[in-house]
Design an enzyme around this catalytic site. Sequence first.
Site, PDB file in Angstrom:
ATOM      1  CG  HIS A 121      -1.789  -0.960   1.573  1.00 47.04           C
ATOM      2  ND1 HIS A 121      -1.512  -1.983   2.433  1.00 47.04           N
ATOM      3  CD2 HIS A 121      -3.067  -1.147   1.164  1.00 47.04           C
ATOM      4  CE1 HIS A 121      -2.578  -2.767   2.526  1.00 47.04           C
ATOM      5  NE2 HIS A 121      -3.537  -2.288   1.771  1.00 47.04           N
ATOM      6  CG  ASP A 126       1.587  -0.811   3.580  1.00 52.82           C
ATOM      7  OD1 ASP A 126       0.801  -0.426   4.450  1.00 52.82           O
ATOM      8  OD2 ASP A 126       1.307  -1.638   2.688  1.00 52.82           O
TER       9      ASP A 126
HETATM   10  C1  XLS Z   1      -7.687  -6.627   4.096  1.00 51.91           C
HETATM   11  C2  XLS Z   1      -7.154  -6.874   2.778  1.00 51.91           C
HETATM   12  C3  XLS Z   1      -5.982  -5.982   2.380  1.00 51.91           C
HETATM   13  C4  XLS Z   1      -5.765  -6.000   0.910  1.00 51.91           C
HETATM   14  C5  XLS Z   1      -4.912  -4.894   0.402  1.00 51.91           C
HETATM   15  O1  XLS Z   1      -8.413  -7.422   4.659  1.00 51.91           O
HETATM   16  O2  XLS Z   1      -6.800  -8.210   2.658  1.00 51.91           O
HETATM   17  O3  XLS Z   1      -4.845  -6.351   3.080  1.00 51.91           O
HETATM   18  O4  XLS Z   1      -5.234  -7.196   0.481  1.00 51.91           O
HETATM   19  O5  XLS Z   1      -5.494  -3.666   0.614  1.00 51.91           O
END
Ligand code: XLS
Length: 438
Positions: free
Chosen positions: A102, A105
């Site tokens: 993300h 992150d």
């Molecule tokens: C949350 C999601 C997230 C996505 C990416 O539950 O799995 O981590 O994979 O935004």
Amino acid sequence: MSKQYFPKIGNIQFEGPGTKNPLAFQHYNPGELVEGKSMKEHLRFAVVYWHTMRGTGGDMFGWGTAERPWNAGEGTVKDAVARAHAMFEFTSKVGAPYYCWHDRDVAPHGKTLTESNKNFDAVGKELKKLQKDTGIKLLWGTAQNFVHPRYMHGAATSCSADVFCYAAAQVKKAMEWTHELGGEGYTFWGGREGYSTLLNTDLPREMDHLAEFMHMAVDYKKKLGFAGPFYIEPKPKEPTKHQYDSDAAACLNFLREYGLLEHFKLNIETNHATLAGHSMQHELEVAAAAGALGSIDANMGDMLLGWDTDQFPTDLYLTSQVMLTVLKHGGFTTGGTNFDAKVRRESHTLEDLFYAHIAGMDAFARGLKIAAKVRADGRLADFVKTRYRSWDSGIGAKIEAGKATFADCERHALKIGEVTDLESGRQERLEALFNEFI
Ligand code: XLS
Ligand code: NI
Ligand code: NI
């Protein structure tokens, strides 16, 4: 690479089944051919930035527990750059060819959008360098449009048009960096796109806004010249009570309704499938049926816990079923096996990050080998084929060709008088057959 974050651990090697070395693969042998393709190419493993680098082991009852030296700083861009080095050292050592992020992150939130963008640019440049140095590639990028309080009512489905614009700007930037880093795809997970109560929610209006957002993303993708697919990642609940992208079928329906289907595939996550009351295999089949099986977020939930526990996928039955479905539908193209999984709060050491990924990679490698054996054996596929043989000729073939009418069916039914030759579904026998290969 300058400072080592995992100095005591070298590159994880394949040592084969039975090795007593916990820092080695028993089954994942990247170059080994399965159905004529290397395991590395089949599985396309990715490490996630958010859990692996940013996870703290904290929960609502306790502080973080995890030993993560790269998170000790003040949260500056300099810290983020150092963390990127930790990420690439880890990903190289564990032998995953891909990673996912993300935007927030990898680089810290700024006080304004301009400042956030500047932070992202600074870390993005470092990521590009690290990708070049290590050969690790970006499987997909995504925007974190749910952590900041501005997204409390959602992002593209917020009641506030200002928030919608902010979210659009964030996605625009995340797409630019995904493109710049040669990302193979771009993911949309719903974040807070949903509602907690219908008392305050204009559902049709929010869905329209979400579609408008996606159309803008498609337009911008063309403008950028980004060729990779978009993925939508279904999830039924958490953080909101009802997420709009609740399962594969709901996502496909949304995409079809708004004329977006040709631009999207799905990124199916195990724990999201089970939260929706489906199996992972079901979700994969539904996606594949629409030609939209894109990528997977590999993890698993806990049968006794009703939320997204994001555990590392170590269940061989699960990984074998997943790989059987993936192989059946031709394997991954741009997608891969992304470990959207986090170590347990109690697994707090640096080594645990390696143990967890090795466990997941070995479970998937084994699942791949098991699935290939089931396919080579052929009895399962033969059973299914034979089960539907009444559709291969006569009235069945006519119906499938779209050439039959109700009157034709009636004529056929009158002629046979009654159906007397229905065969067993043989579920238990087939379960035993599957178990032969586990
Ligand atoms: C949350 C999601 C997230 C996505 C990416 O539950 O799995 O981590 O994979 O935004
Ligand atoms: Ni996910
Ligand atoms: Ni998830």
